[in-house]
Design a protein around this motif. Structure first.
Motif, short mmCIF file in Angstrom:
data_model
loop_
_atom_site.label_atom_id
_atom_site.label_comp_id
_atom_site.label_asym_id
_atom_site.label_seq_id
_atom_site.Cartn_x
_atom_site.Cartn_y
_atom_site.Cartn_z
N ASP A 126 0.86 -1.20 0.00
CA ASP A 126 0.00 0.00 0.00
C ASP A 126 0.89 1.25 0.00
OD1 ASP A 126 -3.08 -0.89 1.35
OD2 ASP A 126 -1.41 -2.26 1.50
N GLU A 185 -5.07 7.58 0.29
CA GLU A 185 -5.45 6.92 1.54
C GLU A 185 -4.36 6.93 2.62
OE1 GLU A 185 -6.76 2.83 1.21
OE2 GLU A 185 -6.98 2.67 3.38
N ASP A 230 -6.41 5.36 -4.39
CA ASP A 230 -6.37 4.27 -3.41
C ASP A 230 -5.25 3.36 -3.88
OD1 ASP A 230 -6.74 2.19 -1.66
OD2 ASP A 230 -8.92 2.37 -1.66
N ASP A 254 -6.78 -0.88 -3.20
CA ASP A 254 -8.17 -0.95 -2.77
C ASP A 254 -8.49 -2.43 -2.60
OD1 ASP A 254 -10.79 0.09 -2.26
OD2 ASP A 254 -11.37 -0.73 -4.20
N TYR A 265 -7.85 -7.24 -5.87
CA TYR A 265 -7.56 -5.91 -5.32
C TYR A 265 -7.34 -5.00 -6.53
CZ TYR A 265 -2.62 -6.95 -6.37
OH TYR A 265 -1.45 -7.28 -7.02
N SER A 287 -12.89 -5.19 -3.64
CA SER A 287 -12.33 -3.97 -4.23
C SER A 287 -13.12 -3.43 -5.42
CB SER A 287 -10.87 -4.18 -4.64
OG SER A 287 -10.77 -4.81 -5.90
N GLN A 288 -12.53 -2.37 -6.03
CA GLN A 288 -13.14 -1.78 -7.22
C GLN A 288 -12.97 -2.67 -8.46
OE1 GLN A 288 -12.57 2.69 -7.53
NE2 GLN A 288 -11.55 2.30 -5.57
N TRP A 303 -11.65 7.95 -2.62
CA TRP A 303 -10.73 7.09 -3.36
C TRP A 303 -11.28 5.66 -3.53
CZ3 TRP A 303 -8.61 9.55 1.18
CH2 TRP A 303 -8.73 8.79 2.35
N ASP A 304 -12.35 5.33 -2.80
CA ASP A 304 -12.93 3.99 -2.94
C ASP A 304 -13.93 3.90 -4.10
OD1 ASP A 304 -11.58 2.67 -0.94
OD2 ASP A 304 -12.90 3.47 0.61
#
Ligand SMILES: Nc1ncnc2c1ncn2[C@@H]1O[C@H](COP(=O)(O)O)[C@@H](O)[C@H]1OP(=O)(O)O
Ligand SMILES: [Mg+2]
Ligand SMILES: [Mg+2]
Ligand SMILES: [Mg+2]
Length: 308
Positions: A46, A70, A132, A135, A146, A255-256, A283-284
Motif C-alpha cells: 500500500d 489513503e 487508493d 483498494d 484488489y 475492491s473496485q 478514493w474507494d
C-alpha cells in the motif's frame, strides 16, 4: 478539454504500482503487514504503491499537483519503523527501474515525502488526483482481488480514471469464474470523460473498448457484492436481489475490481451497502465510477436502473 497527457501518466503510474504489488504478493512476509489505528490492515505494498504513483505523476506532469490519497507516513516515522521504510524504498526503486522506466534511486526520505504528497484535502475547485494505492487490502492479503485506483477530479467532477486489477481474469467472469487455473489475469481499465471505457492487459498489449451488460431483465442478471460481509450487508443485498427477481447467486469480489468487471458486462448489477457508521472515502469509488459510467455507457446504465 482533453486529458490525454494526464491519462497516459495515470496508466503508467498504475501499471508500475501493479507490478510492485504483484512482487509483494508473491512473497508476502509477516512483517510486511501492519495494523492502522482504525484496525484495518496496511502493507508495504500500500505504501510502496502510493509513493510510486505520486513519484510517477510528478515526473510525467512536471507541474504542481494535488493528490488526495489513503495512506500517510505517520506510522512509518515512528521508532522501530526504519526497517519497513527501507523495505518499501527498495521495492519502489526496484519497480521504477527494473524495466528501464526511470533511472533514479530514491532515498527513504524521498519515499516518505512522496507518500505524504497525498495529503491534499481536495475540493470542488481546480484539479485533484484521487488515489487508493491498494483498494481491497484484505483481498490482496488473501491472494484474491484488489485494485490500484487512480482518478482525476476537475472542478469537482471525475474526468478520468484508471483501475489496475492484477488478479482479475482477462476473460469474463461469466466464462470461468475468478479462480480457474487457466485464467490469464491482469487488467487495466481506463476511461476519460466522454470517451468510453477501455480495457487492456497489464502486460501492455492493445486495448479494447468495453461495454456494460445489455441485460434488462433482472431474472437474467447477476450482481456483484463485497467479498467481506463486514464491508457490505449480505443479508440486505440478498433481499434486494430477491425482490428484483435475480436468480443467479451473488458474485463476491473484493475492491473496485467489481466496477471493472461491471464495465465489461461480466455482471449487470452492483450492490454494496456498508454497515451503519462507516464513512465512505472518495478514493474507494472515483476511478470505478468513471470506468463504469464512461459517458457513452451512462445512458444504458440509467436505462437499466429505471427499469428495476
Ligand atoms: N468496515 C468497512 N466497511 C466498508 N468498507 C470497508 C471497511 N473497512 C475497509 N473498507 C474498505 O472497503 C473497500 C473494499 O470494499 P469491498 O469489500 O467491497 O471490496 C476498501 O476500500 C476497503 O478499504 P482498503 O482500501 O483499505 O482495502
Ligand atoms: Mg486501507
Ligand atoms: Mg479502498
Ligand atoms: Mg486502500
Amino acid at each position: 478539454m482533453s486529458y490525454h497527457k494526464e491519462l497516459a501518466a495515470a496508466k503508467k503510474a498504475a501499471s508500475l504500482a501493479a507490478r510492485l504489488c504483484q512482487n509483494v504478493q508473491k512473497a508476502l512476509l509477516q512483517s510486511d503487514v501492519q495494523s492502522k489505528t482504525d484496525k484495518t490492515p496496511v502493507t508495504v505494498a500500500d505504501y510502496g504503491s502510493q509513493a510510486l504513483v505520486s513519484f510517477v505523476l510528478q515526473q510525467e506532469l512536471r507541474a504542481e499537483f494535488s493528490l488526495v490519497a489513503e495512506e500517510d507516513s505517520k506510522d512509518l516515522r515512528k521508532d522501530g519503523a526504519q526497517e519497513i521504510v527501507e523495505r518499501i524504498t527498495k521495492l519502489v526503486n526496484y519497480s521504477l527501474t527494473s524495466d528501464g522506466s526511470y533511472n533514479v534511486t530514491l532515498s527513504t526520505e524521498d519515499v516518505l515525502k512522496a507518500i505524504d504528497s497525498g495529503r491534499s484535502e481536495g475540493g470542488s475547485q481546480g484539479q485533484h488526483w484521487v488515489l487508493d494505492p491498494i483498494d481491497g487490502t484484505k483481498g490482496f492479503l488473501r491472494g484474491d482481488q484488489y485494485a490500484i485506483a487512480l482518478a482525476l477530479l476537475d472542478g469537482g467532477k471525475v474526468v478520468l480514471g484508471v483501475l489496475a486489477c492484477p488478479n482479475l481474469p482477462l476473460t469474463s467472469l461469466k466464462d470461468a469464474g475468478q479462480h480457474s487455473p487457466n485464467n490469464e489475469v491482469g487488467c487495466l481499465f481506463f476511461a476519460e470523460v466522454g470517451g468510453g471505457t477501455y480495457m487492456q492487459p497489464l502486460d501492455g498489449s492493445s486495448a479494447v473498448k468495453v461495454q456494460v451488460s445489455a441485460v434488462e431483465n433482472p431474472e437474467e442478471a447477476s450482481f456483484f457484492e463485497s467479498y467481506e460481509a463486514a464491508h457490505s450487508m449480505h443479508d440486505l443485498t440478498s433481499l434486494i436481489a430477491q425482490k428484483l427477481g435475480v436468480k443467479a447467486p451473488p458474485v463476491r469480489i473484493d475492491s473496485q475490481a467489481k466496477y471493472g468487471a461491471l464495465s465489461r458486462g461480466d455482471g449487470a448489477i452492483y450492490l454494496r451497502f456498508p454497515h451503519k457508521g462507516y464513512r465512505e472515502k472518495i478514493w474507494d469509488h472515483a476511478a470505478g465510477c468513471i470506468v463504469v459510467t464512461g459517458m457513452d455507457q451512462f445512458h444504458s446504465i440509467i436505462g437499466f436502473l429505471s427499469k428495476c
